[in-house]
Scaffold this active site. Structure first.
Site, short mmCIF file in Angstrom:
data_model
loop_
_atom_site.label_atom_id
_atom_site.label_comp_id
_atom_site.label_asym_id
_atom_site.label_seq_id
_atom_site.Cartn_x
_atom_site.Cartn_y
_atom_site.Cartn_z
N THR A 191 0.90 -1.17 0.00
CA THR A 191 0.00 0.00 0.00
C THR A 191 0.92 1.20 0.00
OG1 THR A 191 -1.99 -0.88 1.09
CG2 THR A 191 -1.46 1.37 1.60
N ARG A 219 -13.74 -7.41 -2.50
CA ARG A 219 -13.15 -7.18 -1.16
C ARG A 219 -12.65 -5.75 -1.05
NH1 ARG A 219 -7.85 -5.52 0.88
NH2 ARG A 219 -7.56 -6.49 2.90
N GLY A 221 -10.47 -3.16 1.54
CA GLY A 221 -9.57 -3.20 2.69
C GLY A 221 -9.76 -2.01 3.61
N ASP A 222 -8.77 -1.78 4.44
CA ASP A 222 -8.83 -0.71 5.44
C ASP A 222 -8.51 0.67 4.86
OD1 ASP A 222 -6.20 -1.85 5.05
OD2 ASP A 222 -5.51 -0.47 6.59
N THR A 242 -0.70 0.52 6.71
CA THR A 242 -0.47 -0.52 5.72
C THR A 242 -0.35 -1.86 6.43
OG1 THR A 242 1.07 -1.42 4.08
CG2 THR A 242 2.01 0.02 5.76
N GLY A 243 -0.91 -2.89 5.84
CA GLY A 243 -0.83 -4.21 6.45
C GLY A 243 -2.09 -5.01 6.17
N GLY A 245 -5.37 -5.73 6.06
CA GLY A 245 -6.46 -4.78 6.21
C GLY A 245 -7.59 -5.22 7.11
N1 ASP Z 1 -3.92 -2.62 3.94
C1 ASP Z 1 -4.03 -3.02 2.57
C2 ASP Z 1 -5.30 -3.80 2.39
O1 ASP Z 1 -5.61 -4.63 3.22
C3 ASP Z 1 -2.88 -3.85 2.10
C4 ASP Z 1 -1.55 -3.48 2.67
O2 ASP Z 1 -1.34 -2.39 3.15
O3 ASP Z 1 -0.63 -4.29 2.64
O4 ASP Z 1 -5.95 -3.61 1.40
#
Ligand code: ASP
Length: 329
Positions: A191, A219, A221-222, A242-243, A245
């Site tokens: 992200t 889907r 995400g966050d 980021t991570g 989500g």
């Molecule tokens: N947070 C993002 C999502 O879940 C992906 C990411 O940041 O790695 O869409």
């Protein structure tokens, strides 16, 4: 090449009257330490520095935090190395569905788009939702109609094709077919995002993503959800996450950090690190970049690495990938 220890410099407040600060991330899904060579690492550092320079050009001239985070994220979206815009990952159906959000800490106005493929720069679509619609989050076909009405640059799906992301999808699908869990953060997610505090003391946040490789179509995400992956409020701080989500949504991570700062008076670095560590204990990998009204920065993560960087009023950019000293150009 000069190096700075991980926290000492970033955590320091800026001059409360006139300083600026900008931090950004290019995703917490970094390549494994043993699989990245010097040339690849240099490309990531270069991409982060170009984005820092884009934001710095605005903040250094007394421009707004909102414009700086938008410009920094546009630069990262245009760079195929990062999972947003040009370099967005594929869904399980071999398509692209992008999410993005922007938030202005002055009045907590926000705009976001989710699950769309069309605008070359999804963050500009999010900004248009904030500034030119009565809504906060647009998704699907209606969002695309809105983007066209705003004369945003629209591109074909082909623009978002990169062979590395396609290969990552094939590996993810093969693992899913044989019942194996994903073991590679770089394949799994990524992200981009930025937070800034301008010379007026206003903060803003922006986040943009292709989501997770092999996600189900539909889907979300966050990143585009205000309070989960993106948040900004002058009474506390600005955060871009980021991570994984789904975890960031469940624990309203960005708002949780802001709430600890605003309601408990906790220092930003401690609140951000605490929330990210707790998330890790619950199984949610990732990290955040955050900036306080005083210009203090926090860039914690709970996984192997997070492409990240920051610049303050002295104009010197610092970038890092793993838990290591920051590099300067
Ligand atoms: N947070 C993002 C999502 O879940 C992906 C990411 O940041 O790695 O869409």
């Amino acid at each position: 090449m000069a190096r700075r220890p991980e926290h000492a410099h970033a955590d320091a407040p800026e001059d409360a009257s006139s300083g600026y600060a900008l931090a950004l991330h290019g995703g917490a899904g970094t390549l494994r330490r043993d699989s990245i060579d010097v040339a690849q690492a240099a490309r990531f550092h270069g991409g982060l520095r170009r984005a820092l320079a884009a934001g710095r050009a605005i903040l250094g001239e007394g421009g707004r935090a909102l414009d700086a985070v938008t410009a920094a994220v546009v630069a990262l979206e245009d760079d195929p190395l990062f999972n947003a815009g040009h370099g967005a990952v594929y869904t399980s159906a071999g398509t692209h569905e992008m999410d993005a959000a922007v938030m202005d800490g002055r009045d907590c106005r926000a705009g976001a788009i989710a699950g769309i493929c069309g605008p070359r720069n999804p963050i500009l679509a999010a900004r248009a939702v904030m500034e030119h619609s009565p809504h906060i989050l647009l998704a699907g076909e209606g969002a695309l109609v809105f983007c066209r009405s705003q004369h945003l640059v629209m591109v074909d799906a082909e623009y978002f094709h990169t062979s590395t992301r396609w290969q990552a999808l094939q590996e993810t699908l093969a693992r899913q077919a044989s019942g194996l869990a994903e073991d590679d953060e770089a394949r799994r997610h990524g992200t981009v995002g930025a937070v800034a505090r301008d010379r007026n003391g206003d903060v803003a946040a922006a986040t943009s993503t292709g989501g997770t490789t092999g996600k189900l179509p539909g889907r979300i995400g966050d990143s585009p959800l205000i309070g989960a992956g993106t948040y900004a409020d002058n009474s506390s701080c600005a955060v871009s996450a980021t991570g994984h989500g789904e975890f960031f949504i469940r624990f309203a991570v960005a708002h949780e950090i802001a709430a600890r700062v605003r309601l408990c008076g906790e220092p930003l670095a401690s609140a951000a690190r605490g929330v990210v560590e707790d998330l890790g204990h619950l199984g949610g990998s990732g990290g955040v970049v955050a900036v306080g009204r005083d210009g203090s920065l926090a860039l914690p993560f709970n996984c192997t690495g997070m492409y990240r960087g920051y610049v303050k009023s002295d104009g010197i950019p610092y970038t890092a990938i793993y838990d290591e000293a920051y590099q300067t150009a």
